[in-house]
Design an enzyme around this catalytic site. Structure first.
Site, PDB file in Angstrom:
ATOM      1  N   HIS A  65       0.801  -1.229   0.000  1.00 25.15           N
ATOM      2  CA  HIS A  65       0.000   0.000   0.000  1.00 25.15           C
ATOM      3  C   HIS A  65       0.835   1.281   0.000  1.00 25.15           C
ATOM      4  O   HIS A  65       0.269   2.366   0.108  1.00 25.15           O
ATOM      5  CB  HIS A  65      -0.934   0.010   1.207  1.00 25.15           C
ATOM      6  CG  HIS A  65      -2.003  -1.033   1.134  1.00 25.15           C
ATOM      7  ND1 HIS A  65      -2.958  -1.070   0.139  1.00 25.15           N
ATOM      8  CD2 HIS A  65      -2.264  -2.098   1.937  1.00 25.15           C
ATOM      9  CE1 HIS A  65      -3.762  -2.106   0.321  1.00 25.15           C
ATOM     10  NE2 HIS A  65      -3.372  -2.742   1.408  1.00 25.15           N
ATOM     11  N   GLU A 102      -7.916 -12.154   4.304  1.00 31.13           N
ATOM     12  CA  GLU A 102      -8.727 -10.943   4.228  1.00 31.13           C
ATOM     13  C   GLU A 102      -9.866 -11.045   3.214  1.00 31.13           C
ATOM     14  O   GLU A 102     -10.483 -10.041   2.868  1.00 31.13           O
ATOM     15  CB  GLU A 102      -7.837  -9.738   3.893  1.00 31.13           C
ATOM     16  CG  GLU A 102      -6.906  -9.962   2.723  1.00 31.13           C
ATOM     17  CD  GLU A 102      -5.803  -8.922   2.636  1.00 31.13           C
ATOM     18  OE1 GLU A 102      -5.941  -7.843   3.230  1.00 31.13           O
ATOM     19  OE2 GLU A 102      -4.786  -9.200   1.968  1.00 31.13           O
ATOM     20  N   ASP A 150      -9.731  -5.213   5.200  1.00 28.64           N
ATOM     21  CA  ASP A 150     -10.220  -5.809   3.960  1.00 28.64           C
ATOM     22  C   ASP A 150     -11.390  -6.743   4.227  1.00 28.64           C
ATOM     23  O   ASP A 150     -12.324  -6.825   3.418  1.00 28.64           O
ATOM     24  CB  ASP A 150      -9.087  -6.560   3.252  1.00 28.64           C
ATOM     25  CG  ASP A 150      -8.255  -5.652   2.380  1.00 28.64           C
ATOM     26  OD1 ASP A 150      -8.636  -5.445   1.220  1.00 28.64           O
ATOM     27  OD2 ASP A 150      -7.236  -5.139   2.848  1.00 28.64           O
TER      28      ASP A 150
END
Length: 256
Positions: free
Chosen positions: A43, A147, A173
């Protein structure tokens, strides 16, 4: 004791995410007593050169460092481990077959991790082949991030895959996958509890990110032992906010 051994003890370990690609932040946090640093290449805008210098910065203080990679492709895993990372956090592990393929990519062998003796991991040709093979087996950590709803459905089988050192719960998530906006929604908590229960049943180490630190005693008591909390970004924001609050409090006191 290396990170893989520390995870195996299932004693609570604390780490944090690093979102800034420059090595200074990693170097600064390597001076702390945190158990591990996680470079978030999923990310945050890390390229391979950034990861290289950040791993080196962590190693300058012998701080364990893992990389959350953006995908589970062979080259992505290979690059992270060749740079000398102590392990990889692999996002979106969907089922047991996916987990088995990932584990294979992390270790030398047929159709597995490609071998090179010229890497940081291999001491730039100064380590012998048998030593590199042993180090890969005994030191490389494989952390599978759960997730997705598919992974929740197959969590018992995933927990039985050999070679995974930790099942890491990606709660945000999961929240989105469950079409919720609150990570404390009962449906999210139920999914998290299902994963935790499965890791306990199959004696697998469990980790998670927790946004609300008041929850920590509950999850520690439940057997979760790896916590990656906060980030260098949150430390900057929290520190600046605390400074501002202290400053404003001093102004108010001076006016009394």
């Amino acid at each position: 004791m290396n990170l893989k051994q520390a995870l195996a003890t299932k004693k609570p370990l604390l780490g944090t995410f690093i979102k800034t690609p420059h090595f200074h932040n990693t170097e600064v946090l390597a001076h702390t007593n945190l158990d591990v640093l996680c470079l978030d290449a999923e990310h945050a805008p890390f390229d391979r050169a950034d990861l290289d210098t950040c791993v080196l910065a962590a190693k300058s203080k012998q701080k364990p460092v893992i990389i959350r990679i953006p995908d589970s492709e062979n080259a992505t895993i290979l690059n992270a481990l060749d740079l000398g990372a102590d392990g990889v956090v692999i996002p979106h592990v969907l089922n047991a077959e996916h987990a088995k393929r990932i584990v294979k990519k992390c270790f030398y062998g047929p159709d597995g991790r490609g071998y090179a003796g010229s890497t940081r991991f291999a001491g730039y040709t100064t380590h012998k082949l048998p030593d590199n093979l042993a180090a890969n087996k005994n030191e490389t950590c494989v952390i599978a991030q759960i997730e997705d709803l598919e992974a929740i459905d197959d969590i018992d089988a995933i927990c039985q895959v050999e070679g995974i050192d930790c099942i890491f719960i990606g709660r945000m998530d999961l929240t989105v996958a469950l079409q919720q906006t609150d990570p404390s929604h009962p449906d999210v908590i139920a999914a998290v509890e299902k994963v935790v229960a499965a890791t306990k049943k199959y004696n697998k180490n469990c980790g998670m990110f927790v946004g609300n630190l008041a929850e920590l005693p509950l999850w520690i008591k439940s057997g979760v032992s790896l916590f990656l909390l906060g980030s260098d970004h949150s430390f900057l924001l929290n520190g600046a906010n605390q400074l501002q609050q202290s400053f404003e409090s001093s102004i108010a006191k001076s006016a009394e």
